[in-house]
Design an enzyme around this catalytic site. Structure first.
Site, PDB file in Angstrom:
ATOM      1  N   ARG A 188      -0.763  -6.342  -3.836  1.00 17.02           N
ATOM      2  CA  ARG A 188      -2.790  -5.815  -3.002  1.00 17.02           C
ATOM      3  C   ARG A 188      -2.924  -4.349  -3.578  1.00 17.02           C
ATOM      4  NH1 ARG A 188      -1.609  -6.551   2.987  1.00 17.02           N
ATOM      5  NH2 ARG A 188      -3.910  -5.825   2.967  1.00 17.02           N
ATOM      6  N   CYS A 264      -3.397   2.345   4.830  1.00 19.72           N
ATOM      7  CA  CYS A 264      -3.062   0.929   4.728  1.00 19.72           C
ATOM      8  C   CYS A 264      -4.303  -0.066   4.064  1.00 19.72           C
ATOM      9  CB  CYS A 264      -2.082   0.693   5.973  1.00 19.72           C
ATOM     10  SG  CYS A 264      -3.171   0.737   7.303  1.00 19.72           S
TER      11      CYS A 264
END
Length: 306
Positions: A188, A264
């Site tokens: 990601r 995050c």
């Protein structure tokens, strides 16, 4: 409001001793699941919990957000109201756990510490380790909780970053910028794997480094075939940090010469990196509350994919 400073991390045997001594302690289950999970933290809490624990819903003890983001840092009064409803006093030792082992509990600890409640700890290994060591559990409806008085605290604004600060940091030269440690998966971060939130671009912000949260954790075997997570020891956490940023940069971070921001997907597992750094003795570390979701949702954000 800072009173006694408790250890950042305690083991189940330590919590059992505290409970047996009937000290002023409040145990909170801060279990959180991803939005696409069929599991419900509160339902599981009612089915099985550490005796006399209360359930901390991080999505409810939160501030509303213009982009609809969940579990944002609550206002000072919202935090105090939640403490009062749990029977927590400023002097109470708050011990926080989750049912993953270590996942969402560090985010809850970050909240308590940022509001000056330093008498707070995470239960390493959470409910699974508590059970694996044969400590008792409880189920069923909760008894009535006696409210406590909790004066409105003051948020340490140095502990948290907002979008404007992150956007400005992304425009700075790397030699003067705060370093962002990104707890998402490396795929990601690099932009090769999709985000779990539909329509959201993957990739990363400038001046950031990939440090997936799971590299700070070890997997343990629990009851039956179950597994759960615990923090690595300090040497293991330092090795994971060095592998991500290099030995020289890691040394600068630990000495406080390189300020750090943890991030995050939505501000949850950034708490794991934050707590791991705290266990290393790092003082200059903050958390980007919105994290990648808030950053990537804004069309003006600069996104890198390599």
């Amino acid at each position: 409001m800072a009173g006694h400073e408790a250890p950042l991390l305690i083991r189940p045997s330590q919590l059992k001793s505290i409970l047996d001594q009937k000290q002023d302690v409040t145990v909170l289950d801060a279990t959180w699941f991803m939005p696409n999970s069929p599991r419900n933290g509160h339902d599981e809490f009612l089915n099985k919990r550490i005796p006399d624990a209360r359930f901390l819903d991080l999505d409810k003890v939160a501030s509303p957000h213009s982009l609809g983001l969940k579990h944002m840092m609550p206002s000072e009064r919202t935090f105090a109201d939640a403490c009062e409803s749990f029977g927590i006093k400023p002097s109470s030792h708050v011990v926080i756990y989750d049912t993953h082992g270590v996942f969402s509990s560090p985010r809850a600890l970050f909240m308590f510490r940022s509001f000056g409640h330093s008498n707070s700890s995470v239960l390493d290994g959470g409910l699974p380790m508590w059970e694996s060591e044969s400590h008792p559990v409880q189920s069923g409806p909760l008894p009535e909780i006696q409210r406590a008085e909790y004066p409105t605290p003051e948020l340490d604004h140095q502990s948290i970053r907002n979008y404007d600060q992150i956007s400005n940091n992304a425009s700075l030269d790397s030699t003067v910028a705060e370093l962002v440690l990104d707890a998402r998966s490396r795929g990601r971060f690099l932009g090769v794997d999709p985000e779990p939130r539909p329509g959201l671009s993957s990739g990363h912000m400038p001046n950031s480094v990939s440090l997936p949260f799971n590299v700070f954790l070890d997997q343990k075997h629990g009851i039956g075939n179950s597994t759960f997570t615990v923090f690595k020891d300090v040497a293991g956490i330092q090795k994971a940090l060095e592998d991500a940023v290099g030995q020289d940069e890691a040394a600068r971070i630990i000495k406080g010469d390189r300020p750090i921001i943890t991030s995050c997907g939505s501000g949850m597992t950034a708490g794991i990196l934050w707590l791991g750094l705290k266990l290393l003795g790092v003082t200059k570390t903050a958390l980007y509350d919105e994290s990648w979701t808030g950053y990537a949702m804004r069309p003006d954000s600069k996104i890198e994919k390599d």
